[in-house]
Design a protein around this motif. Structure first.
Motif, PDB file in Angstrom:
ATOM      1  N   ARG A 117       9.963 -12.709  -7.681  1.00  0.00           N
ATOM      2  CA  ARG A 117      11.590 -12.893  -8.473  1.00  0.00           C
ATOM      3  C   ARG A 117      12.100 -11.399  -7.808  1.00  0.00           C
ATOM      4  N   LYS A 118      13.286 -11.800  -7.571  1.00  0.00           N
ATOM      5  CA  LYS A 118      13.791 -10.388  -7.054  1.00  0.00           C
ATOM      6  C   LYS A 118      12.946  -9.526  -6.514  1.00  0.00           C
ATOM      7  N   GLY A 119      12.241  -9.323  -5.720  1.00  0.00           N
ATOM      8  CA  GLY A 119      11.514  -8.377  -5.192  1.00  0.00           C
ATOM      9  C   GLY A 119       9.865  -8.337  -5.608  1.00  0.00           C
ATOM     10  N   VAL A 120       9.721  -8.269  -7.667  1.00  0.00           N
ATOM     11  CA  VAL A 120       8.861  -8.708  -7.844  1.00  0.00           C
ATOM     12  C   VAL A 120       8.088  -9.216  -8.200  1.00  0.00           C
ATOM     13  N   ILE A 121       6.958  -9.280  -8.048  1.00  0.00           N
ATOM     14  CA  ILE A 121       5.425  -9.875  -8.633  1.00  0.00           C
ATOM     15  C   ILE A 121       4.864  -9.976  -9.478  1.00  0.00           C
ATOM     16  N   TYR A 122       4.618 -11.656  -9.714  1.00  0.00           N
ATOM     17  CA  TYR A 122       4.065 -11.437 -11.662  1.00  0.00           C
ATOM     18  C   TYR A 122       2.841 -12.676 -11.552  1.00  0.00           C
TER      19      TYR A 122
ATOM     20  N   GLU B 222       3.823  -8.135 -15.022  1.00  0.00           N
ATOM     21  CA  GLU B 222       4.090  -7.690 -13.500  1.00  0.00           C
ATOM     22  C   GLU B 222       3.124  -7.005 -12.972  1.00  0.00           C
ATOM     23  N   ILE B 223       3.114  -7.195 -11.538  1.00  0.00           N
ATOM     24  CA  ILE B 223       1.750  -6.980 -10.352  1.00  0.00           C
ATOM     25  C   ILE B 223       2.311  -5.538  -9.960  1.00  0.00           C
ATOM     26  N   ALA B 224       3.404  -5.839  -9.970  1.00  0.00           N
ATOM     27  CA  ALA B 224       3.119  -4.870  -7.833  1.00  0.00           C
ATOM     28  C   ALA B 224       4.563  -5.374  -7.697  1.00  0.00           C
ATOM     29  N   LYS B 225       5.619  -4.183  -6.690  1.00  0.00           N
ATOM     30  CA  LYS B 225       6.948  -4.799  -6.070  1.00  0.00           C
ATOM     31  C   LYS B 225       6.379  -5.363  -4.734  1.00  0.00           C
TER      32      LYS B 225
ATOM     33  N   ASN C 231       6.328  -3.587   2.590  1.00  0.00           N
ATOM     34  CA  ASN C 231       6.848  -1.991   3.240  1.00  0.00           C
ATOM     35  C   ASN C 231       5.877  -2.697   4.612  1.00  0.00           C
ATOM     36  N   GLY C 232       5.812  -3.885   4.938  1.00  0.00           N
ATOM     37  CA  GLY C 232       4.783  -3.725   6.190  1.00  0.00           C
ATOM     38  C   GLY C 232       3.944  -3.833   5.531  1.00  0.00           C
ATOM     39  N   GLU C 233       3.498  -3.022   4.683  1.00  0.00           N
ATOM     40  CA  GLU C 233       1.447  -2.919   4.532  1.00  0.00           C
ATOM     41  C   GLU C 233       1.130  -3.972   3.820  1.00  0.00           C
ATOM     42  N   VAL C 234      -0.444  -5.078   3.440  1.00  0.00           N
ATOM     43  CA  VAL C 234      -1.249  -5.903   2.784  1.00  0.00           C
ATOM     44  C   VAL C 234      -1.685  -5.078   1.709  1.00  0.00           C
TER      45      VAL C 234
ATOM     46  N   SER D 138      -3.851  -0.224  -0.313  1.00  0.00           N
ATOM     47  CA  SER D 138      -3.488  -0.551   0.885  1.00  0.00           C
ATOM     48  C   SER D 138      -4.708  -0.823   1.694  1.00  0.00           C
ATOM     49  N   LEU D 139      -5.217  -2.305   2.090  1.00  0.00           N
ATOM     50  CA  LEU D 139      -5.479  -2.672   3.662  1.00  0.00           C
ATOM     51  C   LEU D 139      -4.874  -2.185   4.926  1.00  0.00           C
ATOM     52  N   GLY D 140      -3.885  -1.287   5.199  1.00  0.00           N
ATOM     53  CA  GLY D 140      -3.821  -1.444   6.364  1.00  0.00           C
ATOM     54  C   GLY D 140      -1.862  -2.290   7.040  1.00  0.00           C
ATOM     55  N   LYS D 141      -1.475  -2.100   7.816  1.00  0.00           N
ATOM     56  CA  LYS D 141       0.001  -3.090   8.023  1.00  0.00           C
ATOM     57  C   LYS D 141      -0.144  -4.390   8.661  1.00  0.00           C
ATOM     58  N   GLY D 142       0.661  -5.302   8.412  1.00  0.00           N
ATOM     59  CA  GLY D 142       0.347  -7.209   8.823  1.00  0.00           C
ATOM     60  C   GLY D 142       1.156  -7.290   7.314  1.00  0.00           C
ATOM     61  N   SER D 143       1.083  -8.646   7.274  1.00  0.00           N
ATOM     62  CA  SER D 143       1.798  -9.522   6.215  1.00  0.00           C
ATOM     63  C   SER D 143       0.604 -10.710   6.002  1.00  0.00           C
ATOM     64  N   LEU D 144       1.688 -11.670   5.346  1.00  0.00           N
ATOM     65  CA  LEU D 144       0.830 -12.966   4.663  1.00  0.00           C
ATOM     66  C   LEU D 144      -0.172 -12.862   4.492  1.00  0.00           C
TER      67      LEU D 144
END
Length: 346
Positions: free
Chosen positions: A260-265, A275-278, A298-301, A312-318
């Protein structure tokens, strides 16, 4: 007397051994990966590339995967922007569903002779034009949900298969928003365990794009009232294009993660959000009674282990998370039209 191993070399050797669980594998060229553990020691990954549905499996707990093979070809396959093949494991084998841009959802089943396209899931033509859907399996049953445009407005529809996706029950309306439509471009989630079926979706009520959860206690025949998740509201004149993640924990209770609004819950029904993270594009796995989260920022998983450690696991998404055993999870994601997989030790 044998020469002692130099300390720096010992450290390198140990680090090298650990790299087998901390190195990403490239599965193949494609997008929108999904994964499942079939409970018999095999991990299965599906994804799309152009009009082809691709498949790869691991028999060694994710340390290596087979060369990708073709499940089937669907002209105008939907395989981007949260739209992609979905996979589930049942006692009748591996089931995959995939949609085309015309709005039809097709089902595939893996047998000893290979993959067969066996059925169409939607029983009214071209109603799943958004291509946003989810699939879950347990025992002999699989349950599919999707955004459905019959009667012009997006609703949540579902269907059950008890034979590995060969046939599907008549489509059932699960939820219709009293404010005309549910959120039009956010992927729903589904989880099935025994007779319990939980469906999570982003609603659109009074201008708010909030996540809701709805439950069936009789295998998906009847659903109760949808329940809003979280404490706040997200008034938004637009679509966030972000669904969330849903699992049923070992205690039988649903666990959810969403943004919600860029914040993960994270939240459970009736409990306060945590709240978990942005970030966005989040997912969840339940391992030995503990929750593991992954998301994109920001383009990182990123992944958060049960102890609260963020990595961080590296660059990526989804990203998608699936348990391997009580000590490891598999994370799969996409980056620059390639599918990646990685074992994460908890």
């Amino acid at each position: 007397m044998r020469n002692p191993v130099p300390l720096f070399l010992f450290i390198v050797i140990i680090a090298g051994c650990r790299q087998t669980e901390n190195t990403s594998l490239v599965i193949g060229a494609g997008q929108m990966p999904n994964a499942v553990n079939d409970g018999s020691g095999k991990l299965h990954i599906v994804y799309g590339t152009t009009d082809s549905i691709m498949y790869s499996f691991s028999s060694d707990n994710g340390k290596s995967f087979s060369s990708p093979s073709l499940i089937g070809v669907i002209p105008h396959l939907a395989a981007s922007h949260m739209r992609g093949p979905q996979v589930a494991a049942t006692s009748n084998g591996i089931t995959v569903i995939a949609s085309n841009r015309d709005g039809d959802i097709f089902s595939f089943n893996k047998s000893s002779s290979g993959w067969l396209q066996v059925s169409r899931v939607n029983d009214v033509d071209t109603v799943a034009k958004e291509g946003l859907m989810a699939l879950s399996g347990e025992g002999q049953n699989a349950f599919a949900v999707w955004l459905d445009l019959r009667d012009r407005h997006n609703k949540i529809f579902g269907s059950k298969s008890s034979d590995g996706g060969k046939t599907w029950s008549p489509n059932k309306l699960i939820y219709a928003s009293p404010d005309t439509t549910v959120c039009e471009c956010c992927k729903p989630s589904v989880a099935i365990k025994g007779n319990d079926v939980y469906v999570m979706f982003r609603n659109w009520l009074k201008g708010n794009r909030d996540l809701h959860l709805i439950h069936s206690a009789d295998g998906g025949n009847n659903f109760g009232q949808a329940q809003k998740l979280g404490n706040g509201n997200w008034p938004l004149n637009g679509c966030p294009m972000d669904g969330g993640g849903l699992v049923i924990g070992s205690d039988g209770n649903p666990e959810t993660v969403w943004q919600r609004k860029g914040v993960i819950y994270a939240s459970e029904p009736g409990k306060a959000e945590k709240e978990i993270a942005k970030g966005r594009g989040c997912t969840i796995a339940s391992v030995n009674g503990k929750s593991v989260y992954a998301w994109t920022d920001n383009g990182e998983v990123f992944i958060m282990k049960p102890q609260g450690m963020k990595t961080s696991l590296g660059k990526g998404s989804l990203p998608i998370l699936k348990p391997i055993n009580n000590e490891h999870v598999l994370c799969v994601w996409e980056n620059e039209k390639k599918v990646y997989a990685r074992i994460v030790e908890l």
